[in-house]
Design a protein around this motif. Structure first.
Motif, PDB file in Angstrom:
ATOM      1  N   LYS A 164       0.873  -1.272  -0.213  1.00  0.00           N
ATOM      2  CA  LYS A 164      -0.127  -0.211  -0.014  1.00  0.00           C
ATOM      3  C   LYS A 164       0.955   1.292   0.100  1.00  0.00           C
ATOM      4  O   LYS A 164       0.384   2.240  -0.372  1.00  0.00           O
ATOM      5  CB  LYS A 164      -0.991  -0.059   1.245  1.00  0.00           C
ATOM      6  CG  LYS A 164      -1.780   1.235   1.496  1.00  0.00           C
ATOM      7  CD  LYS A 164      -2.756   1.099   2.401  1.00  0.00           C
ATOM      8  CE  LYS A 164      -3.814   0.201   2.022  1.00  0.00           C
ATOM      9  NZ  LYS A 164      -4.940   0.189   2.966  1.00  0.00           N
ATOM     10  N   PHE A 165       1.996   1.278   0.501  1.00  0.00           N
ATOM     11  CA  PHE A 165       3.018   2.317   0.647  1.00  0.00           C
ATOM     12  C   PHE A 165       3.908   2.414  -0.454  1.00  0.00           C
ATOM     13  O   PHE A 165       4.985   3.386  -0.359  1.00  0.00           O
ATOM     14  CB  PHE A 165       3.643   2.099   1.898  1.00  0.00           C
ATOM     15  CG  PHE A 165       2.843   2.511   3.277  1.00  0.00           C
ATOM     16  CD1 PHE A 165       2.380   3.887   3.556  1.00  0.00           C
ATOM     17  CD2 PHE A 165       2.348   1.476   3.804  1.00  0.00           C
ATOM     18  CE1 PHE A 165       1.325   3.935   4.734  1.00  0.00           C
ATOM     19  CE2 PHE A 165       1.574   1.820   5.181  1.00  0.00           C
ATOM     20  CZ  PHE A 165       1.194   3.112   5.445  1.00  0.00           C
ATOM     21  N   ARG A 166       3.683   1.507  -1.556  1.00  0.00           N
ATOM     22  CA  ARG A 166       4.923   1.315  -2.584  1.00  0.00           C
ATOM     23  C   ARG A 166       5.100   2.461  -3.222  1.00  0.00           C
ATOM     24  O   ARG A 166       6.149   3.078  -3.698  1.00  0.00           O
ATOM     25  CB  ARG A 166       4.637   0.228  -3.723  1.00  0.00           C
ATOM     26  CG  ARG A 166       5.670   0.269  -4.535  1.00  0.00           C
ATOM     27  CD  ARG A 166       5.422  -1.100  -5.365  1.00  0.00           C
ATOM     28  NE  ARG A 166       6.432  -0.751  -6.517  1.00  0.00           N
ATOM     29  CZ  ARG A 166       6.434  -1.608  -7.539  1.00  0.00           C
ATOM     30  NH1 ARG A 166       5.748  -2.473  -7.745  1.00  0.00           N
ATOM     31  NH2 ARG A 166       7.700  -1.691  -8.349  1.00  0.00           N
ATOM     32  N   ASP A 167       3.973   3.400  -3.466  1.00  0.00           N
ATOM     33  CA  ASP A 167       4.173   4.870  -4.106  1.00  0.00           C
ATOM     34  C   ASP A 167       4.758   5.749  -3.565  1.00  0.00           C
ATOM     35  O   ASP A 167       5.390   6.396  -4.108  1.00  0.00           O
ATOM     36  CB  ASP A 167       2.689   5.321  -4.477  1.00  0.00           C
ATOM     37  CG  ASP A 167       2.728   6.665  -5.238  1.00  0.00           C
ATOM     38  OD1 ASP A 167       3.280   6.135  -6.621  1.00  0.00           O
ATOM     39  OD2 ASP A 167       2.257   7.408  -4.978  1.00  0.00           O
ATOM     40  N   VAL A 168       5.387   5.485  -2.276  1.00  0.00           N
ATOM     41  CA  VAL A 168       5.872   6.347  -1.496  1.00  0.00           C
ATOM     42  C   VAL A 168       7.267   5.835  -0.833  1.00  0.00           C
ATOM     43  O   VAL A 168       7.732   6.428   0.142  1.00  0.00           O
ATOM     44  CB  VAL A 168       5.300   7.331  -0.418  1.00  0.00           C
ATOM     45  CG1 VAL A 168       4.021   8.321  -1.198  1.00  0.00           C
ATOM     46  CG2 VAL A 168       4.695   6.426   0.512  1.00  0.00           C
ATOM     47  N   PHE A 169       7.381   4.579  -1.160  1.00  0.00           N
ATOM     48  CA  PHE A 169       8.750   3.969  -0.579  1.00  0.00           C
ATOM     49  C   PHE A 169       9.996   4.968  -1.089  1.00  0.00           C
ATOM     50  O   PHE A 169      10.139   5.260  -2.010  1.00  0.00           O
ATOM     51  CB  PHE A 169       8.819   2.436  -1.219  1.00  0.00           C
ATOM     52  CG  PHE A 169       8.058   1.258  -0.724  1.00  0.00           C
ATOM     53  CD1 PHE A 169       7.518   1.627   0.523  1.00  0.00           C
ATOM     54  CD2 PHE A 169       7.777   0.312  -1.235  1.00  0.00           C
ATOM     55  CE1 PHE A 169       6.606   0.555   1.118  1.00  0.00           C
ATOM     56  CE2 PHE A 169       7.230  -0.694  -0.680  1.00  0.00           C
ATOM     57  CZ  PHE A 169       6.591  -0.500   0.514  1.00  0.00           C
ATOM     58  N   PRO A 170      10.658   5.333   0.061  1.00  0.00           N
ATOM     59  CA  PRO A 170      11.632   6.135  -0.358  1.00  0.00           C
ATOM     60  C   PRO A 170      12.749   5.545  -1.224  1.00  0.00           C
ATOM     61  O   PRO A 170      13.245   6.514  -2.209  1.00  0.00           O
ATOM     62  CB  PRO A 170      12.594   6.235   0.918  1.00  0.00           C
ATOM     63  CG  PRO A 170      11.362   6.133   1.990  1.00  0.00           C
ATOM     64  CD  PRO A 170      10.463   5.214   1.291  1.00  0.00           C
ATOM     65  N   PHE A 171      13.165   4.588  -1.216  1.00  0.00           N
ATOM     66  CA  PHE A 171      14.016   3.926  -2.439  1.00  0.00           C
ATOM     67  C   PHE A 171      13.575   3.806  -3.758  1.00  0.00           C
ATOM     68  O   PHE A 171      13.953   3.874  -4.769  1.00  0.00           O
ATOM     69  CB  PHE A 171      14.561   2.392  -1.893  1.00  0.00           C
ATOM     70  CG  PHE A 171      13.423   1.423  -1.924  1.00  0.00           C
ATOM     71  CD1 PHE A 171      13.314   0.624  -3.115  1.00  0.00           C
ATOM     72  CD2 PHE A 171      12.778   1.194  -0.690  1.00  0.00           C
ATOM     73  CE1 PHE A 171      12.381  -0.379  -2.997  1.00  0.00           C
ATOM     74  CE2 PHE A 171      12.001   0.187  -0.683  1.00  0.00           C
ATOM     75  CZ  PHE A 171      11.554  -0.339  -1.927  1.00  0.00           C
ATOM     76  N   GLU A 172      12.086   3.913  -4.023  1.00  0.00           N
ATOM     77  CA  GLU A 172      11.366   3.773  -5.126  1.00  0.00           C
ATOM     78  C   GLU A 172      11.425   5.212  -5.722  1.00  0.00           C
ATOM     79  O   GLU A 172      11.336   5.315  -6.936  1.00  0.00           O
ATOM     80  CB  GLU A 172      10.161   3.077  -5.229  1.00  0.00           C
ATOM     81  CG  GLU A 172       9.918   1.654  -4.795  1.00  0.00           C
ATOM     82  CD  GLU A 172       9.883   0.854  -5.932  1.00  0.00           C
ATOM     83  OE1 GLU A 172      10.421   1.371  -6.790  1.00  0.00           O
ATOM     84  OE2 GLU A 172       9.591  -0.212  -5.898  1.00  0.00           O
ATOM     85  N   ASN A 173      11.424   6.206  -4.754  1.00  0.00           N
ATOM     86  CA  ASN A 173      11.290   7.528  -5.136  1.00  0.00           C
ATOM     87  C   ASN A 173      12.515   8.272  -5.494  1.00  0.00           C
ATOM     88  O   ASN A 173      12.536   9.563  -5.634  1.00  0.00           O
ATOM     89  CB  ASN A 173      10.466   8.323  -4.270  1.00  0.00           C
ATOM     90  CG  ASN A 173       8.896   7.920  -4.247  1.00  0.00           C
ATOM     91  OD1 ASN A 173       8.249   8.712  -5.159  1.00  0.00           O
ATOM     92  ND2 ASN A 173       8.410   6.923  -3.790  1.00  0.00           N
ATOM     93  N   LYS A 174      13.775   7.535  -5.684  1.00  0.00           N
ATOM     94  CA  LYS A 174      15.245   8.097  -5.945  1.00  0.00           C
ATOM     95  C   LYS A 174      14.910   8.649  -7.257  1.00  0.00           C
ATOM     96  O   LYS A 174      14.136   7.928  -8.093  1.00  0.00           O
ATOM     97  CB  LYS A 174      16.054   7.188  -5.588  1.00  0.00           C
ATOM     98  CG  LYS A 174      16.430   6.741  -4.065  1.00  0.00           C
ATOM     99  CD  LYS A 174      17.514   6.024  -3.760  1.00  0.00           C
ATOM    100  CE  LYS A 174      17.814   5.589  -2.612  1.00  0.00           C
ATOM    101  NZ  LYS A 174      18.951   4.850  -2.271  1.00  0.00           N
ATOM    102  N   ASN A 175      15.501   9.620  -7.432  1.00  0.00           N
ATOM    103  CA  ASN A 175      15.715  10.332  -8.822  1.00  0.00           C
ATOM    104  C   ASN A 175      14.242  10.604  -9.271  1.00  0.00           C
ATOM    105  O   ASN A 175      13.858  10.229 -10.508  1.00  0.00           O
ATOM    106  CB  ASN A 175      16.557   9.185  -9.935  1.00  0.00           C
ATOM    107  CG  ASN A 175      17.864   9.081  -9.574  1.00  0.00           C
ATOM    108  OD1 ASN A 175      18.462   9.809  -9.129  1.00  0.00           O
ATOM    109  ND2 ASN A 175      18.121   7.718  -9.390  1.00  0.00           N
ATOM    110  N   SER A 176      13.497  11.209  -8.631  1.00  0.00           N
ATOM    111  CA  SER A 176      12.041  11.668  -8.804  1.00  0.00           C
ATOM    112  C   SER A 176      11.691  12.769  -8.204  1.00  0.00           C
ATOM    113  O   SER A 176      12.419  13.406  -7.581  1.00  0.00           O
ATOM    114  CB  SER A 176      11.086  10.498  -8.332  1.00  0.00           C
ATOM    115  OG  SER A 176       9.984  10.803  -8.729  1.00  0.00           O
ATOM    116  N   LEU A 177      10.438  13.324  -8.569  1.00  0.00           N
ATOM    117  CA  LEU A 177      10.040  14.366  -7.764  1.00  0.00           C
ATOM    118  C   LEU A 177       9.906  14.168  -6.190  1.00  0.00           C
ATOM    119  O   LEU A 177       9.582  13.044  -5.739  1.00  0.00           O
ATOM    120  CB  LEU A 177       8.611  14.749  -8.428  1.00  0.00           C
ATOM    121  CG  LEU A 177       8.577  15.408  -9.630  1.00  0.00           C
ATOM    122  CD1 LEU A 177       6.922  15.670  -9.762  1.00  0.00           C
ATOM    123  CD2 LEU A 177       9.079  16.574  -9.700  1.00  0.00           C
TER     124      LEU A 177
END
Length: 363
Positions: free
Chosen positions: A79-92
């Motif tokens: 449920k938190f995948r959209d905001v997982f910090p490691f997923e959001n690297k090099n992103s807004l």
């Protein structure tokens, strides 16, 4: 900063072809452009593709809402995948948004976001969808200000992060604007995002600027304007009417024209980047669908074949399903980007046909 200034502040009397003149009286370095949360549209892969193609245009994004539900939940839940910090690297940069009906649920999910490293989150008190209102979420919280007050009171007593909210000017009446402002001023809100319509109006009719101004002038915290900015002229109209507003949230306008934030900032991007952005986003979604497919069941070695274009093995009997899912997903974006010509895209029978139509439109 010098590099940015050289782009935003062109030399006097210099007018380059296809550039937009930057007017510092209408947009300053203190102003911010924020990507609106739009469920299924402005999620992780959109933000990554956007950041890669149009850097320095958007200051940060508020994530599509994370639905607060009962039951066991941890920081590792999908449920938190959209905001997982490691997923959001090099992103807004992203601020997570929560949608819930109880303070207890918001507090619990806020603690998980803190565990993930987030020092702030946003609460959706604006969603006008029937399913949200039915369960006492979103703009339903504006129906009963006494209940809303208790909701916020519990949250601010128990969370240890900065909290912002997204609201509308009311649920079905503007009569409570003064009371709503007094209620909000009682709490140390980081900022308030205001959509200038009543919840019952959905996205119909024109924004109620008078009601927005009445609410804004009463609030003591920072206010973010959100609603119907589809062009540079729309932005200038709002900015000139409300010069005290420093932050602007763009949603449908960015989907219709991904270069809108660049136009507002006076940044110049070649329009060919729109095509690059579209197909980069498609590649991200393809990767997502392939990963999801691989987790359903192990590959049968007799079915595997190597796809040279993707550099990986794909199961033939699953390719059509993946292509259909990807085509449907990209059509969601096309409804905005090519709204005037969407009928031809809607008739595309497969992904190859859709991509061929889109490629012609970008020419």
């Amino acid at each position: 900063m010098a590099g940015i200034s050289s782009v935003l502040l062109p030399a006097a009397n210099v007018k380059l072809e296809n550039t937009i003149t930057y007017n510092p009286s209408l947009f300053s370095f203190d102003d911010k452009i924020i990507l609106a949360p739009m469920q299924g549209l402005t999620s992780l892969f959109f933000r990554k593709a956007y950041h890669e193609c149009f850097p320095d245009c958007i200051d940060y994004a508020i994530s599509p809402f994370i639905s607060v539900t009962d039951g066991l939940i941890t920081s590792k839940s999908r449920k938190f995948r959209d905001v997982f910090p490691f997923e959001n690297k090099n992103s807004l940069n992203v601020v997570p948004q929560l949608l819930g009906s109880t303070s207890k649920g918001i507090i619990r999910y806020g603690a998980i976001l803190q565990e993930l490293g987030y020092r702030s989150f946003n609460i959706n008190c604006a969603c006008p969808a029937k399913c949200a209102i039915k369960h006492g979420r979103g703009s339903a919280l504006l129906k009963d200000l006494k209940r809303f007050d208790g909701f916020l009171n519990d949250i601010f007593k128990n969370v240890h992060q900065a909290v912002s909210i997204k609201i509308r000017i009311g649920f079905d009446s503007k009569a409570d604007i003064a009371a709503l402002a007094d209620l909000l001023n009682a709490y140390p809100l980081q900022y308030v995002v205001i959509h200038p319509r009543l919840a019952v109006n959905l996205y119909q009719d024109s924004p109620d600027y008078e009601a927005f101004g009445s609410l804004t002038e009463r609030l003591q915290c920072r206010v973010v304007y959100n609603g119907d900015i589809f062009s540079l002229d729309d932005f200038l109209r709002v900015k000139q009417r409300f010069p005290m507003i420093k932050d602007f949230m763009l949603g449908r306008g960015i989907l219709q024209n991904p270069l809108l934030a660049a136009e507002i900032r006076g940044l110049n991007f070649d329009k060919s980047m729109l095509k690059t952005f579209f197909f980069k986003l498609e590649d991200y979604y393809l990767k997502l669908f392939l990963e999801a497919d691989e987790t359903k069941r192990p590959f049968d070695e007799t079915e595997r074949r190597f796809d040279k274009t993707k550099g990986r093995f794909i199961l033939p009997n699953r390719q059509n399903k993946i292509a259909k899912a990807l085509s449907d997903k990209m059509k969601e974006l096309c409804k905005y980007m090519f709204k005037d010509n969407f009928s031809s895209i809607a008739e595309a029978e497969n992904l190859s046909e859709l991509n061929a139509i889109v490629t012609r439109m970008f020419q």
